[in-house]
Each structure stands twice: as C-alpha cells, then as structure tokens.
Scaffold this motif. Structure first.
Motif, PDB file in Angstrom:
ATOM      1  N   ALA A  52       0.833  -1.207   0.000  1.00 49.97           N
ATOM      2  CA  ALA A  52       0.000   0.000   0.000  1.00 49.97           C
ATOM      3  C   ALA A  52       0.867   1.256   0.000  1.00 49.97           C
ATOM      4  N   VAL A  53       1.943   1.228   0.765  1.00 54.05           N
ATOM      5  CA  VAL A  53       2.863   2.360   0.838  1.00 54.05           C
ATOM      6  C   VAL A  53       3.497   2.615  -0.530  1.00 54.05           C
ATOM      7  N   ASN A  54       3.930   1.568  -1.198  1.00 55.06           N
ATOM      8  CA  ASN A  54       4.540   1.731  -2.520  1.00 55.06           C
ATOM      9  C   ASN A  54       3.552   2.303  -3.525  1.00 55.06           C
ATOM     10  N   ARG A  55       2.304   1.864  -3.448  1.00 55.92           N
ATOM     11  CA  ARG A  55       1.281   2.385  -4.356  1.00 55.92           C
ATOM     12  C   ARG A  55       1.050   3.876  -4.096  1.00 55.92           C
ATOM     13  N   PHE A  56       1.023   4.248  -2.822  1.00 53.60           N
ATOM     14  CA  PHE A  56       0.847   5.662  -2.473  1.00 53.60           C
ATOM     15  C   PHE A  56       2.039   6.476  -2.965  1.00 53.60           C
ATOM     16  N   ALA A  57       3.244   5.938  -2.764  1.00 51.85           N
ATOM     17  CA  ALA A  57       4.449   6.651  -3.204  1.00 51.85           C
ATOM     18  C   ALA A  57       4.442   6.842  -4.717  1.00 51.85           C
ATOM     19  N   ALA A  58       4.048   5.794  -5.453  1.00 50.35           N
ATOM     20  CA  ALA A  58       3.986   5.894  -6.914  1.00 50.35           C
ATOM     21  C   ALA A  58       2.969   6.944  -7.349  1.00 50.35           C
ATOM     22  N   ALA A  59       1.847   7.015  -6.637  1.00 56.59           N
ATOM     23  CA  ALA A  59       0.825   8.016  -6.951  1.00 56.59           C
ATOM     24  C   ALA A  59       1.342   9.427  -6.686  1.00 56.59           C
ATOM     25  N   LEU A  60       2.121   9.603  -5.625  1.00 57.09           N
ATOM     26  CA  LEU A  60       2.715  10.912  -5.354  1.00 57.09           C
ATOM     27  C   LEU A  60       3.631  11.349  -6.488  1.00 57.09           C
ATOM     28  N   ALA A 150     -11.154  14.490  -4.342  1.00 60.77           N
ATOM     29  CA  ALA A 150     -10.812  13.131  -4.737  1.00 60.77           C
ATOM     30  C   ALA A 150     -10.749  12.233  -3.513  1.00 60.77           C
ATOM     31  N   VAL A 151     -11.178  10.990  -3.697  1.00 57.53           N
ATOM     32  CA  VAL A 151     -11.124  10.001  -2.625  1.00 57.53           C
ATOM     33  C   VAL A 151      -9.791   9.252  -2.723  1.00 57.53           C
ATOM     34  N   LEU A 152      -9.159   9.042  -1.598  1.00 62.84           N
ATOM     35  CA  LEU A 152      -7.828   8.453  -1.567  1.00 62.84           C
ATOM     36  C   LEU A 152      -7.757   7.133  -2.335  1.00 62.84           C
ATOM     37  N   ASP A 153      -8.718   6.225  -2.100  1.00 57.12           N
ATOM     38  CA  ASP A 153      -8.689   4.912  -2.758  1.00 57.12           C
ATOM     39  C   ASP A 153      -8.680   5.047  -4.280  1.00 57.12           C
ATOM     40  N   ALA A 157      -5.559   4.237  -7.044  1.00 55.47           N
ATOM     41  CA  ALA A 157      -5.873   3.022  -7.795  1.00 55.47           C
ATOM     42  C   ALA A 157      -5.194   3.055  -9.161  1.00 55.47           C
ATOM     43  N   GLY A 158      -4.687   1.909  -9.573  1.00 54.86           N
ATOM     44  CA  GLY A 158      -4.060   1.825 -10.883  1.00 54.86           C
ATOM     45  C   GLY A 158      -2.585   2.137 -10.896  1.00 54.86           C
ATOM     46  N   HIS A 159      -2.076   2.713  -9.813  1.00 53.38           N
ATOM     47  CA  HIS A 159      -0.638   2.974  -9.749  1.00 53.38           C
ATOM     48  C   HIS A 159       0.081   1.706  -9.296  1.00 53.38           C
ATOM     49  N   PRO A 160       1.230   1.423  -9.852  1.00 55.69           N
ATOM     50  CA  PRO A 160       1.933   0.185  -9.501  1.00 55.69           C
ATOM     51  C   PRO A 160       2.468   0.217  -8.081  1.00 55.69           C
ATOM     52  N   ALA A 161       2.461  -0.940  -7.446  1.00 59.10           N
ATOM     53  CA  ALA A 161       3.002  -1.044  -6.084  1.00 59.10           C
ATOM     54  C   ALA A 161       4.513  -1.233  -6.171  1.00 59.10           C
TER      55      ALA A 161
END
Length: 529
Positions: A52-60, A150-153, A157-161
C-alpha cells in the motif's frame, strides 16, 4: 554497528537505520508475513502495508511531487498515517503529521506555513477539506467521500506497487512536526534521518523490543512520543496495536486480550487504571514495560503502579526539538532504596550521545549540582531547525550547537536531571502542551477583554488546567462577559484542550516596576483554585 553510543541493528542483521524511508523496506523484507498493525478493521502484515505504501508513493510521483515537497496527514492513528509517512519518505517528500484536535483556523495556519503539495484527510477530517484547499493546496484527498474532492482509494488506484527507491542524505529533512511556540505561532520542526536514528538508538537498546512484541500507544502519532513507539515497532518487526480504548475499563481489556508487552500512557491514564478492581486482580505477566511522561506522576501513584503491574517503568524527558528522549528514568530507579528514593522526582539520566548542561539563563555559565538554571541540550537528537525561521532557529540553538530548552532544571551529583519551573510558562494538561501566549492572543480578541493572563493550575485529573485571569474592558457588561461566555469564545478559535477550564475576573494584573506581568504572583494567588 555502533550508533549514538549503543550497539543495535534492525532484526539483528547488522545494518543501521539512517533514513526514514528504509524503515518499512527492511521490516517488509525481513518479516513480510508478520503482523504490522492491528486496528478495528483487522490486521495488516508488513508485506501488505509495504504494498500500500509503494502504491501511495507511486501516486505521489505521478502527481508531480518532488523530493523535499511536503505531504500532510490530518487524522487519527491508522494505517493511512503509515501510508503517508512511509510513502512520502519513499518518494523523497517530507511527511507532516498534523494535530487533528486543532480548530480550523489553527489547521489553516499550519498548512499555509508548510505549503504541502498533497494533503490527506482521515475519516471525520473531511470537514476541513475546504479550509485546507483554501490555503492553496492543489491535491486534497479524503478517505470518506466529500463533494468536490478526490477520494484516496480512487486516487491511488491503478498505480503500480513499486518502490520509487528514493534514498535521501541522512542529514536531509526527513519529517516535520508542528509545535506551538511561546509567541503563539506554530513552528515546523525539521527532523533529519540522523535525528531520528540518534533519538531511537537509546530506547531501542534498553526496552527489549523484538519481533514478538505487541506495542500499544493510545496517544496520537503527531506527538513525538507516540510516533517514536510506532517507529520502533516498525523497525523491529513488532505488532503495533491501534485500538482507541473507550475509557479505563476498555483499556484494561485491550491490554489483557491482546497481550500487550509495551505501552505508552500519560500519568492520568495510569491513575484511572489503578482505580479499577479488575486491574488489581489481573495477572500482568505479558506486560514488559510502561513508558509514561507528559505530566507529573505523583509518587504514591507511581509506587502503587509499580506494585500492581510488576513491569518495568520508564519515564522520558524530551522535546519535539530534541526528537523526543533526552533523559530516561529506568526500571531500576522505580524500585528505589531509602538512599535513592529521591530519584523518583527526577526525569532520569541523560541518554545516547546527548549532552545536558544546567546554565544560568542570564550569563550562560554552568551551574553546580543542585542549583537551578536552564536545561540546554546538545547531540544527534537536536533538530535541524525551525522550518523557514532562521531567526527562531538561531535563538534556540547557539553557535556551539546547544539547544536552549527554556525548561528550568537542576542536575544532582549522580547525573540525574530534575525539572522545576518551566521558563517558557508552558502548561502541560493531560499530556498536551499549551502555551499561554497562544490562548491569551485569542482571549484578547474578545471585545469585552482588556487584559488577560493564562496560567496553569493544579488539576487532579489532568495534572494542570489552563486558568484565564481577566481584566474586563471599560464599559463591558459584567453579566454578559462571564466565564462560560469566554470559554465558549475560546472554543470557537482553539482546540478544546487549550481552552481555559475556568476564568477569574480581577481589577488589575500584577506588574513589576518595568511594567512586566508577574505570573509568579498569579500562580501563588490562584494555586488552590
């Protein structure tokens, strides 16, 4: 590897911790299937948290967040907090935990000062979305759907982990906390990876954390104490229990059912627990230690708690500017002999590579053992500085690297530190720091108030409570300007824990020959109120 005078490692692999972004990387690699977090919604393993952390980082990164940008989190303790903390770090950004107890104008001021690229709002905090967006933050995310945001989920979504792999210099700013200053204006405290590693080295070496530990910190992670316990748990692959007790009886249940081994509590909570028969009847064999601090601990309560729980007790002293712990009073000092019982009144001995001196606040000269002066600190724990406030940084940290705490204290011949009057007039209420200048600034905004002084008075429940001493403005309606109306005024502008619990009306405030307010006289006069 030796760090800050202690030999320690993560999971015994000999590698040291110098970067915030490496903490979860190492635990996820070493113990991927171990439980990292337990919260009301269930349990999360280190592998799932890291994903989940990696997905959030990729989205950032996709959002355009650059190394050094700030990412704020406003909300209660949750896995989302760790997504923001570790995810921002992995992207090279600076996570900024915000105090969710603050009032909207206070939150707005801090967000304007931090100028984050992204702000994440936990459940219940979406009410502040418009306020935060109004400060200029372009990307405001809510966990609970809120019109126009925007909702966090969906956003991530769709960003690689995939871990962006950022690794900053250990001297770079890794984290920023905000704390109120004596001027009433919150200041961002820049902490580096070196600050964090230095601050945690001492506690990790003495508290016996390992992968089988279950840690409970029912204190917010925007405080350095709660944050420190959480980071130690992640460093050692331990389980962090994030359940908010509904009163002392529920806390007792949680401690027992989840076999908590390490806990952080404020003294008032310990006192409430001791009032429960089930606490005295329980077997506490799984509880290894309790860390307490943030308010005075009455000696009788401490003696009682030591006997009832039978575990190790630690008291810590530190500031956010010192990344927490400066001194530690360990278990051996909580079971004193007649010759050492006086040490229970201390905050312990200096830890890690910290140095502490007691100096004359006027001359800066060192004072002998037993004499009171200002506590000053130097070492790897001491912050980089205040965010975008070079003058304040220079005033707090002198040319030789000594942090001037503003706390009054003394040192005995055995190296134990004792705190006395707080030179900054800070009030500690229920573990929260309240600065009178901030409260006074709000109260003087009331048209019926001519002058006001805020002091701390003893409270059996909270340790201290703020008391406002008010001079009414000429022509003010005495029947309309009541204690209740002023407290309500304060609550519209400040977090409730900062607001006075009582108001005293006087004809004039005591001043010295130079016209300076004499708060010492007010404390003496109203000590029994």
């Amino acid at each position: 590897m030796t760090l800050s005078g202690f030999t320690w490692s993560t999971h015994g692999d000999g590698s040291d911790f110098r970067r915030l972004e490496d903490v979860l990387r190492r635990s996820a690699a070493a113990t991927p299937d171990a439980i990292a977090v337990i919260e009301p919604g269930g349990a999360t393993t280190f592998a799932h948290l890291d994903e989940a952390v990696n997905r959030f980082a990729a989205a950032l990164v996709a959002e355009g967040v650059q190394p050094g940008d700030r990412v704020c989190y406003l909300g209660e303790n949750s896995t989302t907090f760790f997504e923001v903390l570790h995810g921002a770090a992995k992207a090279g950004a600076i996570p900024v935990p915000l105090n969710f107890r603050l009032a909207a104008p206070e939150i707005a001021h801090i967000v304007e000062d931090a100028a984050p690229r992204v702000a994440v709002l936990g459940p219940g905090m979406e009410i502040h979305a418009e306020t935060i967006a109004g400060t200029g933050v372009e990307c405001v995310l809510t966990e609970v759907p809120h019109p126009g945001f925007a909702v966090l989920d969906a956003w991530r979504a769709g960003h690689p982990a995939v871990d962006p792999g950022h690794a900053r210099d250990p001297e770079d700013t890794a984290l920023m906390f905000y704390t109120s200053g004596t001027t009433g204006r919150p200041k961002g405290i820049e902490l580096s990876g070196r600050n964090l590693s230095s601050a945690l080295a001492g506690p990790l070496a003495v508290v016996g954390f390992d992968a089988d530990s279950v840690a409970l910190a029912p204190v917010p992670f925007f405080h350095v104490t709660g944050f420190g316990l959480a980071l130690m748990a992640h460093l050692k692959g331990a389980t962090l229990l994030m359940l908010n007790p509904d009163g002392p009886a529920d806390l007792c249940r949680i401690l027992r059912e989840h076999r908590v081994s390490h806990a952080v509590m404020v003294p008032t909570v310990i006192q409430f627990l001791l009032g429960l028969p089930e606490v005295r009847d329980a077997h506490w064999g799984t509880l290894s230690w309790i860390m307490y601090g943030g308010a005075p601990m009455p000696e009788p309560v401490l003696r009682d708690a030591t006997e009832v729980f039978g575990c190790g007790f630690y008291q810590g002293y530190g500031l956010t500017e010192s990344t927490g712990g400066v001194a530690l009073l360990g278990p051996q000092d909580h079971r004193p002999t007649p010759a050492t019982v006086h040490r229970l009144r201390s905050v312990g001995r200096v830890e890690g590579n910290n140095e502490v001196r007691i100096v004359d606040p006027a001359t800066g000269a060192d004072l002998p053992p037993g004499e009171r002066g200002e506590v000053i600190v130097r070492g790897g724990n001491v912050m980089k500085g205040y965010w975008r406030r070079p003058e304040d940084t220079a005033a707090a940290i002198d040319a030789d690297g000594w942090l001037h705490t503003g706390d009054g204290g003394s040192m005995d011949a055995d190296g134990y530190l004792y705190l006395h009057d707080r030179l900054k007039d800070m009030i500690v209420t229920g573990g929260e720091n309240v600065y009178p200048a901030e409260v006074e600034s709000v109260l003087t905004g009331h048209p019926g108030v001519a002058q006001v002084a805020v002091i701390g008075v003893p409270s059996q429940r909270w340790g201290e409570s703020p008391l406002a001493i008010v001079v009414r403005a000429a022509g003010a309606d005495g029947e309309a300007l009541t204690a209740e109306s002023l407290i309500e005024w304060a609550r519209e502008h400040l977090a409730h824990f900062k607001c006075p619990t009582d108001v005293a009306f006087v004809e004039a405030l005591p001043l010295n020959a130079s016209g300076k307010l004499q708060k010492v006289r007010l404390r003496e006069e109203f000590a029994g109120r």
